[in-house]
Design an enzyme around this catalytic site. Structure first.
Site, PDB file in Angstrom:
ATOM      1  N   HIS A 146       0.845  -1.195   0.000  1.00  0.00           N
ATOM      2  CA  HIS A 146       0.000   0.000   0.000  1.00  0.00           C
ATOM      3  C   HIS A 146       0.881   1.246   0.000  1.00  0.00           C
ATOM      4  O   HIS A 146       1.789   1.360   0.824  1.00  0.00           O
ATOM      5  CB  HIS A 146      -0.933  -0.013   1.211  1.00  0.00           C
ATOM      6  CG  HIS A 146      -2.090  -0.934   1.015  1.00  0.00           C
ATOM      7  ND1 HIS A 146      -1.960  -2.294   1.132  1.00  0.00           N
ATOM      8  CD2 HIS A 146      -3.373  -0.692   0.684  1.00  0.00           C
ATOM      9  CE1 HIS A 146      -3.139  -2.853   0.870  1.00  0.00           C
ATOM     10  NE2 HIS A 146      -4.004  -1.900   0.598  1.00  0.00           N
ATOM     11  N   ARG A 407      -5.312 -11.123  -4.417  1.00  0.00           N
ATOM     12  CA  ARG A 407      -6.497 -10.313  -4.141  1.00  0.00           C
ATOM     13  C   ARG A 407      -7.001  -9.696  -5.434  1.00  0.00           C
ATOM     14  O   ARG A 407      -6.224  -9.239  -6.268  1.00  0.00           O
ATOM     15  CB  ARG A 407      -6.200  -9.199  -3.137  1.00  0.00           C
ATOM     16  CG  ARG A 407      -7.470  -8.385  -2.820  1.00  0.00           C
ATOM     17  CD  ARG A 407      -7.266  -7.422  -1.664  1.00  0.00           C
ATOM     18  NE  ARG A 407      -6.516  -6.247  -2.055  1.00  0.00           N
ATOM     19  CZ  ARG A 407      -6.818  -4.993  -1.666  1.00  0.00           C
ATOM     20  NH1 ARG A 407      -7.836  -4.764  -0.862  1.00  0.00           N
ATOM     21  NH2 ARG A 407      -6.065  -3.983  -2.049  1.00  0.00           N
ATOM     22  N   GLU A 529     -15.877  -4.363   3.733  1.00  0.00           N
ATOM     23  CA  GLU A 529     -15.190  -3.094   3.993  1.00  0.00           C
ATOM     24  C   GLU A 529     -16.051  -1.846   4.072  1.00  0.00           C
ATOM     25  O   GLU A 529     -15.562  -0.818   4.532  1.00  0.00           O
ATOM     26  CB  GLU A 529     -14.035  -2.893   3.012  1.00  0.00           C
ATOM     27  CG  GLU A 529     -14.358  -3.246   1.571  1.00  0.00           C
ATOM     28  CD  GLU A 529     -13.120  -3.265   0.676  1.00  0.00           C
ATOM     29  OE1 GLU A 529     -12.135  -2.628   1.038  1.00  0.00           O
ATOM     30  OE2 GLU A 529     -13.173  -3.881  -0.388  1.00  0.00           O
ATOM     31  N   ASP A 569     -11.673   1.633   4.472  1.00  0.00           N
ATOM     32  CA  ASP A 569     -12.849   1.939   3.662  1.00  0.00           C
ATOM     33  C   ASP A 569     -14.084   2.103   4.527  1.00  0.00           C
ATOM     34  O   ASP A 569     -14.971   2.915   4.211  1.00  0.00           O
ATOM     35  CB  ASP A 569     -13.050   0.887   2.570  1.00  0.00           C
ATOM     36  CG  ASP A 569     -12.100   1.154   1.416  1.00  0.00           C
ATOM     37  OD1 ASP A 569     -10.998   0.580   1.416  1.00  0.00           O
ATOM     38  OD2 ASP A 569     -12.435   1.994   0.560  1.00  0.00           O
ATOM     39  N   ARG A 607      -5.531  -3.185   7.971  1.00  0.00           N
ATOM     40  CA  ARG A 607      -5.372  -1.863   8.559  1.00  0.00           C
ATOM     41  C   ARG A 607      -4.055  -1.230   8.147  1.00  0.00           C
ATOM     42  O   ARG A 607      -3.088  -1.914   7.844  1.00  0.00           O
ATOM     43  CB  ARG A 607      -5.467  -1.964  10.080  1.00  0.00           C
ATOM     44  CG  ARG A 607      -4.514  -2.958  10.692  1.00  0.00           C
ATOM     45  CD  ARG A 607      -4.944  -3.378  12.065  1.00  0.00           C
ATOM     46  NE  ARG A 607      -4.777  -2.271  12.987  1.00  0.00           N
ATOM     47  CZ  ARG A 607      -5.016  -2.351  14.294  1.00  0.00           C
ATOM     48  NH1 ARG A 607      -5.475  -3.467  14.807  1.00  0.00           N
ATOM     49  NH2 ARG A 607      -4.836  -1.335  15.066  1.00  0.00           N
ATOM     50  N   ARG A 742      -9.590   5.881  -3.520  1.00  0.00           N
ATOM     51  CA  ARG A 742      -9.056   4.876  -2.581  1.00  0.00           C
ATOM     52  C   ARG A 742      -8.847   5.539  -1.220  1.00  0.00           C
ATOM     53  O   ARG A 742      -8.621   6.746  -1.119  1.00  0.00           O
ATOM     54  CB  ARG A 742      -7.751   4.293  -3.102  1.00  0.00           C
ATOM     55  CG  ARG A 742      -7.976   3.414  -4.321  1.00  0.00           C
ATOM     56  CD  ARG A 742      -6.794   2.529  -4.582  1.00  0.00           C
ATOM     57  NE  ARG A 742      -6.966   1.247  -3.940  1.00  0.00           N
ATOM     58  CZ  ARG A 742      -6.896   0.063  -4.557  1.00  0.00           C
ATOM     59  NH1 ARG A 742      -6.653  -0.022  -5.832  1.00  0.00           N
ATOM     60  NH2 ARG A 742      -7.064  -1.049  -3.882  1.00  0.00           N
TER      61      ARG A 742
END
Ligand code: PGA
Length: 905
Positions: A146, A407, A529, A569, A607, A742
């Site tokens: 991320h 994913r 989410e 999210d 997280r 996002r």
């Protein structure tokens, strides 16, 4: 950065504050030496002016600071920003070093294993119970790419070198010449000063893989076996299975990242295998050097003698050295395994020819022969820890190092499945079906062996890409074993059909085997989410777990099913308090559903580092999980800047993994900290609070006309998207709605503008409307969940600054809009602050953690001028100024502010 002498004293006693000053002085020397006295003086004058404002916030001091900032040329501004950025990086080094020092006497704290086990013992939990829990446990930090780490790897590498020197300097038992250490530090800081902080080109997936591999190699591999050994010792010598295992998403998470493909999956796994095997080769080599035991002096077991004989090592030098001969054989087999799995020979070639190991178990078996012989003929102490750790490493890391998850988004699965069904003539319009119809159809398809994919059909690029990566996963299972890819996460899961769609795709790749008792080596895990999806999650999972094929799949993998819950999210959707509460409630309800079904729940917490994305103390976070939801199994994502701050050195990794273990054991085995009657009372209150907070949050973010315009003008969200910090685009779609943005750029941009909105907005409204203040105080005192929620919020608020936020709001051209939205934000901020202080009884933020409060305060003077410059440069940039230094300056301020705030991305 003043020009005081380089070194005061050999500094074992230096506090973090002194260490920061010391490093700051060295940086000052470097700037003066390399950029000249005038450049140094400019930066130093600004530094003093900013510190003065923080000592005494008088208008004339502010005016002086503003005057100095306004007088900077572009060149000076860029240099100044770099100066402050580097200062923050050095201050972080000192902070992390202190954090990594285990204070003597800390063993009694529950974060430490000794303390946690003592607490469990007080509750009557015996070491055997702990060992039994660990037998079925999984604690897994999962590294993801991320994009919140703004530092280049070259910068992180310089920081590591500096950190090592600082640690060495503080170590009074080290005979190194202190002047030589100072000189080395000066050099490293000079290198850092001349290293470009910004990426010139966008990070590629291959770079993200390489970065993760270095953390795994340097920190996780050496630390995890030793940690298991420590647990065993503390449990009185009980033997425990390998329960701490790392995971990774890097190279397999393609949700919204078109650059993650079958190729990156292959690259990631080959890289991982290389790191694992190289570690084993090195250790076997070291053991070989050490175990020079001669058969003419000592005996060995027959199994060891046979292993030595089978090795083919006929060297006359080693004929009477059976351990060395056995280890030469193991080395040769490992080297061949290296060739088979990675396609290249290891740097140190084997002297013998041998077959590759088919699986890590075969390696473990050989190593165990060596160990058993040493123990039989010398005892445990003679066998030593190196071999034990190597066997443990092979059991944790196998040949794949970390389980790589896959994913993808449910929407893509649906489209791909629809295309396959259409092409195969099974269903003309799958997407038009209702959810129950889709579920029924998928179950029918999964029940038989016939495949949908035809070599003669031509599929869309998207479908081809998805099929390719699934086939690559099947290939990975054949090469590296099923432990290499265990989980497939579905983003934006809403219903049972989402899970079966993925099983159907896995079937096409040969990974799902239909039959009376179906089997699949990959577990499909739904990720819930949004608030609505979290609320629906228990019902979805109840439906899923009643289906025989779902139960059979779970039972085949030890009776476990994973569910992932998304912190960021849900926060973006419902605001801070509601997100926390929805996650708590969903977990609790899921635990009930799973208890009814007899399948074990494994929660995967998605997280980030910053509070708006579920960050905060990992220990408190795990301890605050609802009763019955941990059960010895937990996976947690570790991302961005958190990876370096938690796992950047072996010492930090050891401490953080130990904390995670202690928290998991306590959450699993200690009685709930909150009395059930209180929990019921508190939960009712939370329902009310959450509804009010959600209404306030959504009222501002989704229902205020023009809010999106405000957000895009009053934060650097657009400029953040231009940073080259991650391989994936900052938006999944072209839409500019907040719903489609996002969570990372959303949270990141509010951090930069020091509003930190996702970390608190709505809470003040909810708390102030709640009449029973005594109840709120009781909740804070007696309920870890509520206390952690407020404590994290307090940390966020300590880093926010509503006056700086006002500067950013001036970037909004429409005065009316600015007034309305900023008015709401400012009123909300004051309300939240007042309520927080009232309920906690503190007089300032972070009243429960004065040391952290002091550290945050110390940093603010180095952040605030960067905010002021960022606003000014953004204004010029958006007006169309094309000078490259303007943009560079903005990007540098983003780095500098992130470095100063730390967990902000
Ligand atoms: P995602 O992650 O956008 O990859 O789902 C959200 C986050 O971690 O903030």
């Amino acid at each position: 950065m003043s020009a005081a002498p380089l070194r005061q004293s050999r500094a074992s006693s230096l506090s973090d504050r002194d260490e920061v000053r010391y490093l700051g002085r060295l940086l000052g020397d470097v700037i003066r030496d390399f950029d000249g006295k005038a450049a140094f003086d400019t930066i130093e004058e600004l530094r003093q002016a900013s510190v003065a404002v923080h000592r005494d916030d008088a208008p004339e001091r502010r005016a002086e600071l503003a005057r100095l900032l306004a007088g900077l040329s572009l060149d000076d501004a860029v240099r100044f920003i770099r100066g402050f950025l580097n200062f923050s990086l050095l201050a972080n080094i000192a902070e992390d070093r202190q954090a990594g020092i285990v204070p003597s006497g800390s063993e009694t704290r529950p974060e430490r294993l000794e303390g946690a086990l003592a607490e469990l013992a007080r509750h009557g939990v015996a070491p055997e119970d702990v060992a039994a829990t660990l037998a079925g446990a999984l604690i897994s930090p999962v590294l993801t790419a991320h994009p919140t780490e703004v530092r280049r790897k070259s910068v992180i590498d310089r920081e590591s070198a500096i950190a090592a020197l600082v640690a060495g300097r503080a170590d009074t038992s080290d005979p190194a010449d202190p002047d030589a250490v100072d000189a080395a530090l000066y050099r490293q800081i000079a290198l850092l000063w001349q290293t470009r902080p910004l990426r010139a080109v966008r990070l590629l997936v291959v770079d993200e893989i390489a970065n993760a591999l270095s953390v795994m190699r340097e920190s996780l591999m050496p630390v995890l076996p030793a940690l298991h050994r420590r647990v065993e010792t503390l449990l009185g010598g009980a033997s425990v299975g390998s329960f701490l295992k790392p995971g990774s998403w890097i190279g397999g998470d393609r949700d919204g990242n078109p650059f993650v493909t079958a190729e990156t999956l292959r690259m990631a796994l080959a890289g991982q295998a290389r790191v694992a095997l190289q570690h084993y080769l090195d250790e076997v080599h070291a053991l070989g050097a050490e175990l020079s035991i001669s058969a003419s002096i000592a005996s060995v077991t027959p199994a060891l003698a046979a292993l030595a004989e089978a090795s083919g090592d006929e060297s006359p030098h080693r004929q009477d050295e059976p351990y060395r001969r056995a280890l030469s054989g193991i080395y040769a087999r490992l080297a061949e395994t290296h060739v088979e799995l990675t396609g290249v020979r290891p740097p140190r070639a084997a002297k013998l020819l041998a077959d590759a190991y088919a699986a890590p178990e075969a390696l473990i078996a050989d190593l165990s022969v060596v160990r058993d012989s040493l123990i039989t003929h010398g005892g445990i102490r003679f066998a030593g820890t190196r071999l034990d750790d190597l066997i443990r490493a092979a059991s944790i890391f196998g040949f794949h190092l970390a389980a790589l998850d896959m994913r993808q988004n449910s929407g893509i699965h649906r489209a791909v499945v629809a295309e396959l069904l259409r092409e195969a003539g099974v269903c003309a319009d799958y997407e038009a079906l209702s959810v129950p119809e889709r579920t029924a159809l998928l179950r029918r398809e999964l029940a038989h062996r016939r495949l949908l994919v035809s070599p003669f059909a031509s599929y869309s690029e998207e479908t081809r890409g998805e099929l390719d990566i699934l086939r690559a996963a099947a290939e990975a299972h054949r090469r590296y074993g099923p432990a290499s890819i265990r989980n497939y996460l579905i983003s934006h899961s809403t219903c049972v059909a989402d899970l079966f769609e993925v099983y159907l795709l896995l079937k096409e790749a040969g990974l799902y085997h239909p039959g009376d008792v179906p089997a699949c080596a990959v577990m499909v895990s739904p990720l819930f989410e949004t608030i609505e999806d979290l609320e629906a999650a228990p019902a979805v999972m109840r439906e899923f777990l009643t289906l025989p094929e779902a139960r059979a799949l779970a039972e085949a993998r030890g009776g476990v099913q994973e569910v992932m819950i998304g912190y960021s999210d849900s926060n973006k959707d419902g605001g801070y308090l509601t997100s926390n509460w929805a996650l708590f409630e969903a977990s609790l309800a899921l635990a009930d559903v799973f208890a009814d079904s007899g399948i074990r729940l494994q929660l995967f917490h998605g997280r980030g580092g910053t509070v708006g994305r579920g960050g905060g103390s990992a220990f408190a976070g795990i301890r605050a999980q609802p009763p019955g939801t941990v059960g010895g199994r937990i996976r947690i994502t570790e991302q961005g800047e958190v990876i370096a701050s938690k796992y950047g050195t072996p010492a930090l990794a050891a401490l953080n993994l130990e904390t995670m273990t202690s928290a998991t054991l306590l959450a699993t085995l200690a009685p709930p900290e909150t009395d059930p009657a209180d929990l019921a009372r508190f939960s009712t209150a939370m329902e009310t609070l959450s509804a009010a907070a959600r209404a306030a949050y959504r009222g501002l973010v989704y229902e205020t006309p023009g809010f999106n315009t405000y957000f895009r003008a009053a934060t650097p969200v657009g400029e953040i998207a231009e940073l080259k910090i991650g391989s994936r685009p900052s938006s999944r779609t072209k839409s500019d709605r907040i719903e489609d943005l996002r969570a990372i750029p959303w949270v990141f941009s509010w951090s930069q503008s020091r509003v930190m909105l996702p970390g608190w907005f709505g809470v003040g409204a909810a708390l102030s409307a709640f009449p029973d203040k005594a109840l709120l105080k009781a909740m804070n005192a007696e309920w870890p969940f509520f206390a952690a929620t407020l404590s994290n919020m307090s940390m966020v608020l300590a880093k926010s600054d509503i006056d700086i936020a006002a500067l950013y709001s001036d970037l909004v051209e429409d005065e009316g809009l600015r007034g309305t939205v900023f008015g709401e934000i400012s009123a909300g901020w004051h309300r939240t602050r007042d309520q927080l202080l009232e309920i906690t009884g503190h007089t300032e933020f972070l009243g429960d953690d004065p040391a952290l409060a002091r550290r945050v305060r110390m940093r603010l003077p180095y952040i605030e001028p960067l905010n002021a410059l960022q606003v000014e440069l953004i204004r010029r940039y958006r007006r169309g100024e094309t000078d490259a230094r303007v943009r560079e300056g903005i990007h540098l301020t983003i780095n500098g502010i992130a470095a100063g705030l730390r967990n902000s991305g």
